[in-house]
Design an enzyme around this catalytic site. Structure first.
Site, PDB file in Angstrom:
ATOM      1  N   ASP A 113       2.579 -17.613   1.471  1.00  0.00           N
ATOM      2  CA  ASP A 113       2.192 -16.361   2.117  1.00  0.00           C
ATOM      3  C   ASP A 113       0.700 -16.154   1.867  1.00  0.00           C
ATOM      4  O   ASP A 113       0.274 -16.049   0.712  1.00  0.00           O
ATOM      5  CB  ASP A 113       3.015 -15.224   1.479  1.00  0.00           C
ATOM      6  CG  ASP A 113       3.297 -14.112   2.452  1.00  0.00           C
ATOM      7  OD1 ASP A 113       2.380 -13.770   3.214  1.00  0.00           O
ATOM      8  OD2 ASP A 113       4.421 -13.579   2.435  1.00  0.00           O
ATOM      9  N   ASP A 216      -0.273 -12.814   6.437  1.00  0.00           N
ATOM     10  CA  ASP A 216      -0.028 -11.381   6.315  1.00  0.00           C
ATOM     11  C   ASP A 216      -1.050 -10.622   7.165  1.00  0.00           C
ATOM     12  O   ASP A 216      -2.256 -10.830   7.023  1.00  0.00           O
ATOM     13  CB  ASP A 216      -0.197 -11.009   4.833  1.00  0.00           C
ATOM     14  CG  ASP A 216       0.329  -9.632   4.489  1.00  0.00           C
ATOM     15  OD1 ASP A 216       1.547  -9.463   4.491  1.00  0.00           O
ATOM     16  OD2 ASP A 216      -0.500  -8.733   4.213  1.00  0.00           O
ATOM     17  N   GLU A 297       1.967 -12.618  11.184  1.00  0.00           N
ATOM     18  CA  GLU A 297       2.640 -11.305  11.229  1.00  0.00           C
ATOM     19  C   GLU A 297       1.754 -10.373  12.050  1.00  0.00           C
ATOM     20  O   GLU A 297       1.082  -9.496  11.529  1.00  0.00           O
ATOM     21  CB  GLU A 297       2.789 -10.750   9.807  1.00  0.00           C
ATOM     22  CG  GLU A 297       3.570  -9.457   9.730  1.00  0.00           C
ATOM     23  CD  GLU A 297       3.251  -8.621   8.493  1.00  0.00           C
ATOM     24  OE1 GLU A 297       2.165  -8.772   7.901  1.00  0.00           O
ATOM     25  OE2 GLU A 297       4.088  -7.782   8.138  1.00  0.00           O
ATOM     26  N   HIS A 359      11.346  -8.861   4.417  1.00  0.00           N
ATOM     27  CA  HIS A 359      11.219  -8.058   3.188  1.00  0.00           C
ATOM     28  C   HIS A 359      10.651  -6.657   3.453  1.00  0.00           C
ATOM     29  O   HIS A 359      10.379  -5.933   2.506  1.00  0.00           O
ATOM     30  CB  HIS A 359      10.307  -8.808   2.222  1.00  0.00           C
ATOM     31  CG  HIS A 359       8.914  -8.963   2.759  1.00  0.00           C
ATOM     32  ND1 HIS A 359       8.613  -9.776   3.833  1.00  0.00           N
ATOM     33  CD2 HIS A 359       7.764  -8.350   2.431  1.00  0.00           C
ATOM     34  CE1 HIS A 359       7.340  -9.666   4.114  1.00  0.00           C
ATOM     35  NE2 HIS A 359       6.793  -8.812   3.282  1.00  0.00           N
ATOM     36  N   ASP A 360      10.421  -6.312   4.712  1.00  0.00           N
ATOM     37  CA  ASP A 360       9.828  -5.009   5.036  1.00  0.00           C
ATOM     38  C   ASP A 360      10.773  -4.067   5.788  1.00  0.00           C
ATOM     39  O   ASP A 360      10.426  -2.915   6.011  1.00  0.00           O
ATOM     40  CB  ASP A 360       8.582  -5.205   5.929  1.00  0.00           C
ATOM     41  CG  ASP A 360       7.397  -5.744   5.149  1.00  0.00           C
ATOM     42  OD1 ASP A 360       7.325  -5.494   3.935  1.00  0.00           O
ATOM     43  OD2 ASP A 360       6.544  -6.410   5.761  1.00  0.00           O
TER      44      ASP A 360
HETATM   45  C1  NOJ Z   1       2.627  -6.861   5.241  1.00  0.00           C
HETATM   46  C2  NOJ Z   1       3.664  -7.294   4.256  1.00  0.00           C
HETATM   47  O1  NOJ Z   1       4.740  -7.855   4.939  1.00  0.00           O
HETATM   48  C3  NOJ Z   1       4.051  -6.088   3.446  1.00  0.00           C
HETATM   49  O2  NOJ Z   1       5.127  -6.364   2.586  1.00  0.00           O
HETATM   50  C4  NOJ Z   1       2.851  -5.629   2.664  1.00  0.00           C
HETATM   51  O3  NOJ Z   1       3.152  -4.432   1.987  1.00  0.00           O
HETATM   52  C5  NOJ Z   1       1.653  -5.388   3.593  1.00  0.00           C
HETATM   53  N1  NOJ Z   1       1.471  -6.440   4.537  1.00  0.00           N
HETATM   54  C6  NOJ Z   1       0.401  -5.298   2.775  1.00  0.00           C
HETATM   55  O4  NOJ Z   1       0.090  -6.570   2.282  1.00  0.00           O
END
Ligand code: NOJ
Length: 572
Positions: A113, A216, A297, A359-360
């Site tokens: 990542d 990210d 992402e 994970h979000d």
């Molecule tokens: C996206 C990530 O998927 C998330 O988990 C994170 O909090 C934010 N970017 C900040 O890095």
């Protein structure tokens, strides 16, 4: 097939188009040293579960690891304080090398990542940058004077977690920018030294043998050089595609319409054109090695904007997630349109990626678990994920139907949940420990895990489901191995079935030459009769989400059960 054809096919369909990917949140996968936190040796010990070369394993081809680099964990790994070191809680660099070697021996590729929109405020680069206004690294981050009178933040930008995107630094008397927490200062991507330093990070891991990166929030990298104020959320000057709204869940629409949590349209602090040149630079580095890959992402309200990050002739990201699918309502027409829109938006050279969980967001199982219907629906999602045209990403635990964890306020870890409770409980619920067996801590650890286990772990675990031939786990295994035997699933065209269908049904076809399969899905609760649909000599059922349905040649009319999906092979 001639040798040349083989080579051409390999180039057209490299491993990352053929493979099934699996996301691991390392803190929660497997703990080897009994501290309640997952670690790299733990992950290495269970690689055989992911792929041991036989159909008894999941058959995973690549893993994306959420970050395990050194981090103060203000955002649980997404605040990195050393891009080239492993956080001691997860192990050592040698542990990583051993994990990588074992993964490669099992033909599992490894993606890291890359979290480089921002670093941790503990990163030595930022420590230097904030030490004085004339430190050589000052310009590696984004510093601005306050607005007078009143020394207010330089502009109205808000961070993605709520609040101003600017924090005042007492010592050097300037504000610094952070798109997320104040402990996550944004790197200055207009600075060429930053670009070089990150290129070195990428090379460092590629030299060690890593196969690629998940990026990210790349769309946030570059900011408006004039730091113009963002328009408010109700501004009409929004580049939003409202057609996306009709297929999203009510909650996602509400959040979008209110532009929560920022309450503004992020016009000037994301999607700036210079970011494309950063990504082209990354691509050049990746392409100077063999067989490397990137997946972005990218989040935007317009599909052409997302698509633009593939670049012209695909010279930027190899792949981009399609987040619309994570917000889709449980309706046949919503899924049909959502997928068709992405298919229409992508130019030929751009390869799709599909995922339902990460994970979000709330786990897909729980998102669709209204009135206990999660189990049937999870199987339909699995069928779609593994038969659509594009690379599938499975989120750890999805294969055993892990539910969203119910986290009490005092147990919350995620800064978002802590800030927003009870309106939003944060993201801890989708990050609970992997459930390996029905033991005290679900076989994840010998110690109280860092987050509580999610509900029903006594049945939703690998050991129990391994033994049940009809379990979700075994359904995933069958599908993945079937996918490997049917190159058409990777190489075939995608077409929505356009003929008349009973309401609540969605059918798509995958076709390559005269080979054809169809996926028939009934999103409704009631059974639906399908009349002779295809102009095919015979239709064979390869697999159904309904465990009692036997594979074999079928006759029409054919009745799909409520919330059933079938993979059919059509022969001329
Ligand atoms: C996206 C990530 O998927 C998330 O988990 C994170 O909090 C934010 N970017 C900040 O890095």
């Amino acid at each position: 097939m001639k040798l040349d054809d083989n080579k051409r096919d390999r180039e057209k369909y490299p491993w990352w188009k053929r493979g099934v990917f699996y996301q691991i949140y390392p803190r929660s996968y497997k703990d080897s040293n009994g501290d309640g936190v997952g670690d790299l040796p733990g992950i290495e010990s269970v690689l055989g579960y992911l792929n041991n070369g036989t159909e008894k394993s999941l058959g995973i081809d690549a893993i994306w690891f959420s970050p395990f680099f050194t981090s103060p964990d203000r955002d649980y790994g997404y605040d990195v304080s050393d891009y080239c070191a492993i956080d001691p809680r997860y192990g050592t660099l040698d542990d990583f090398k051993a994990l990588l070697k074992s993964a490669h021996e099992r033909n599992i590729r490894v993606l890291l990542d890359l979290v480089v929109n921002h670093s941790s405020d503990q990163h030595p680069w930022f420590v230097e940058s904030r030490s004085s206004r004339n430190n050589p690294r000052r310009d590696w981050y984004i510093w601005k004077d306050g607005r007078q009178p009143g020394n207010k933040p330089p502009n109205n930008w808000r961070n993605h977690f709520f609040g101003s995107a600017w924090t005042w630094d007492e010592k050097t008397e300037q504000y610094y920018l952070h798109s997320f927490l104040k402990e996550q200062p944004d790197l200055n991507w207009h600075n060429s030294q930053v670009r070089e330093a990150i290129a070195d990070v990428i090379k460092y891991w590629l030299d060690l043998g890593v196969d690629g990166f998940r990026l990210d929030v790349p769309h946030v990298y570059c900011k408006d050089k004039q730091f113009r104020n963002n328009p408010p959320f109700y501004s009409l000057n929004r580049n939003i595609d409202f057609s996306l709204f009709k297929d999203r869940s009510f909650m996602s629409n509400l959040l979008k319409l209110l532009a929560l949590p920022e309450l503004q349209f992020k016009k000037y602090n994301q999607h700036q054109s210079e970011t494309h040149s950063v990504l082209r630079g990354f691509r050049k580095v990746l392409d100077s090695y063999q067989d490397k890959v990137s997946v972005g992402e990218i989040i935007a309200d317009s599909l052409p904007v997302i698509v633009s990050y593939y670049g012209r002739e695909n010279d930027q990201l190899h792949m981009n997630f399609y987040f619309e699918l994570l917000h889709c309502r449980w309706k046949a027409h919503a899924f049909r349109r959502c997928i068709q829109r992405w298919e229409n938006a992508l130019p030929e050279e751009a390869w799709p990626v599909y995922t339902f969980s990460n994970h979000d967001v709330n786990r897909a199982f729980s998102r669709y678990d209204q009135r206990g219907r999660g189990d049937k629906r999870a199987r339909m999602l699995a069928l779609m994920l593994l038969t659509l045209r594009g690379t599938p990403f499975i989120y750890y635990g999805e294969e055993i139907g892990m539910k969203e964890g119910l986290i009490q306020r005092e147990q919350l870890k995620d800064p978002l949940g802590i800030k927003w409770y009870p309106f939003h409980r944060g993201r801890d619920g989708c990050r609970t420990p992997m459930q390996w067996d029905e033991g005290m801590f679900a076989g994840f650890s010998s110690h109280q895990p860092w987050l509580p286990l999610s509900p029903e772990h006594e049945i939703r675990n690998v050991r129990v489901q391994d033994e049940q031939s009809e379990s979700l786990l075994n359904f995933f295994r069958q599908l993945i191995w079937l996918r490997k035997k049917l190159p058409l699933i990777v190489e075939g065209d995608y077409q929505t079935y356009k003929g008349r269908l009973p309401s609540g049904c969605y059918i798509y076809l995958r076709q390559q030459g005269d080979k054809k399969i169809a996926v028939a899905l009934n999103f409704g609760k009631r059974k639906k009769k399908l009349e002779q649909l295809f102009n095919a000599g015979s239709v064979k059922l390869l697999i159904s989400t309904c465990p009692t349905r036997e594979p074999g040649v079928i006759a029409f009319p054919f009745t799909l059960k409520g919330e059933e999906g079938c993979l059919l092979e059509l022969s001329p």
